[in-house]
Write a protein that holds these residues in place. Structure first.
Motif, short mmCIF file in Angstrom:
data_model
loop_
_atom_site.label_atom_id
_atom_site.label_comp_id
_atom_site.label_asym_id
_atom_site.label_seq_id
_atom_site.Cartn_x
_atom_site.Cartn_y
_atom_site.Cartn_z
N MET A 1 31.26 -35.42 -18.21
CA MET A 1 31.30 -34.37 -17.48
C MET A 1 31.10 -33.46 -16.22
O MET A 1 30.06 -35.37 -15.39
N PHE A 2 31.20 -32.74 -15.92
CA PHE A 2 30.42 -32.18 -14.45
C PHE A 2 29.95 -30.63 -14.60
O PHE A 2 30.09 -30.21 -15.32
N VAL A 3 29.81 -30.59 -12.85
CA VAL A 3 29.20 -29.40 -12.76
C VAL A 3 30.20 -28.70 -12.17
O VAL A 3 30.43 -29.33 -11.37
N ARG A 4 29.42 -27.36 -11.98
CA ARG A 4 30.34 -26.47 -11.36
C ARG A 4 29.18 -25.52 -10.57
O ARG A 4 27.95 -24.78 -11.29
N ILE A 5 28.65 -25.63 -9.32
CA ILE A 5 27.85 -24.84 -8.61
C ILE A 5 28.80 -24.26 -7.90
O ILE A 5 29.44 -24.38 -7.03
N VAL A 6 28.76 -22.97 -8.05
CA VAL A 6 28.40 -21.43 -7.25
C VAL A 6 27.46 -20.52 -6.45
O VAL A 6 26.76 -20.09 -6.81
N LYS A 7 27.52 -20.68 -5.47
CA LYS A 7 26.83 -20.13 -4.48
C LYS A 7 27.05 -19.05 -4.17
O LYS A 7 28.87 -18.84 -3.35
N MET A 8 26.70 -17.42 -4.39
CA MET A 8 27.13 -16.77 -4.10
C MET A 8 25.81 -15.50 -3.46
O MET A 8 25.07 -15.48 -3.76
N GLY A 9 26.10 -14.57 -2.46
CA GLY A 9 25.42 -13.88 -1.72
C GLY A 9 26.15 -12.53 -2.03
O GLY A 9 27.00 -11.58 -2.04
N PHE A 10 25.22 -11.72 -1.77
CA PHE A 10 25.59 -10.08 -2.51
C PHE A 10 24.95 -8.66 -1.61
O PHE A 10 24.07 -9.52 -0.91
N GLN A 11 25.04 -8.09 -1.62
CA GLN A 11 25.22 -7.06 -1.10
C GLN A 11 23.78 -6.41 -1.55
O GLN A 11 22.76 -6.27 -2.70
N PRO A 12 22.34 -6.81 -0.79
CA PRO A 12 21.03 -5.59 -1.14
C PRO A 12 21.01 -4.52 -2.67
O PRO A 12 20.80 -5.29 -3.71
N GLU A 13 21.55 -4.15 -2.06
CA GLU A 13 21.88 -3.09 -2.72
C GLU A 13 22.70 -2.91 -3.67
O GLU A 13 22.79 -2.25 -5.13
N LYS A 14 23.21 -3.78 -4.64
CA LYS A 14 24.44 -4.16 -5.22
C LYS A 14 24.10 -5.32 -5.84
O LYS A 14 24.13 -5.93 -6.84
N ILE A 15 22.86 -6.27 -6.12
CA ILE A 15 22.46 -6.87 -6.37
C ILE A 15 22.17 -6.57 -7.91
O ILE A 15 22.05 -7.38 -8.96
N ASN A 16 21.33 -5.58 -8.47
CA ASN A 16 20.96 -5.14 -10.28
C ASN A 16 22.34 -5.11 -10.50
O ASN A 16 22.58 -5.40 -11.48
N GLU A 17 23.38 -4.54 -10.12
CA GLU A 17 24.96 -4.24 -10.96
C GLU A 17 25.30 -6.07 -10.86
O GLU A 17 25.37 -6.07 -11.95
N PHE A 18 24.71 -6.66 -9.85
CA PHE A 18 25.29 -8.15 -10.38
C PHE A 18 24.60 -8.65 -11.68
O PHE A 18 25.26 -9.20 -11.89
#
Length: 98
Positions: A1-18
């Motif tokens: 088993m292995f782990v996948r880590i994803v770091k994502m930065g969003f436009q502040p006004e788009k966070i709710n959409e994400f």
């Protein structure tokens, strides 16, 4: 088993959409063959930064997910929301203490 880590930065006004897109799809991701665990984290100091942690049985399972229609649909909605290039790591879990 292995782990996948994803770091994502969003436009502040788009966070709710994400967050809505994640909420709509999290059960489908977790149910994908080979996915054993899925969590979403938000950085305490920078609320525009999120991390996903997912556990996969094999690298092939993750690659099958990344080539799937599910991933393509999710990613097509997520990618335009970024304010920085996402980063991803695949790591082996060496220890886990409960």
């Amino acid at each position: 088993m292995f782990v996948r880590i994803v770091k994502m930065g969003f436009q502040p006004e788009k966070i709710n959409e994400f967050l809505t897109n994640f909420e709509d799809n999290k059960a489908h991701i977790r149910a994908f063959e080979g996915c054993e665990f899925l969590e979403l984290y938000r950085d305490k100091d920078n609320p525009n930064i999120f991390f996903t942690y997912s556990y996969w049985n094999t690298e092939t399972d993750l690659e099958n997910y990344r080539q799937s229609d599910l991933f393509k649909r999710i990613w097509s909605k997520t990618k335009p929301l970024f304010n920085t290039k996402p980063e991803a790591w695949s790591v082996d879990k060496l220890h886990s203490l409960k």
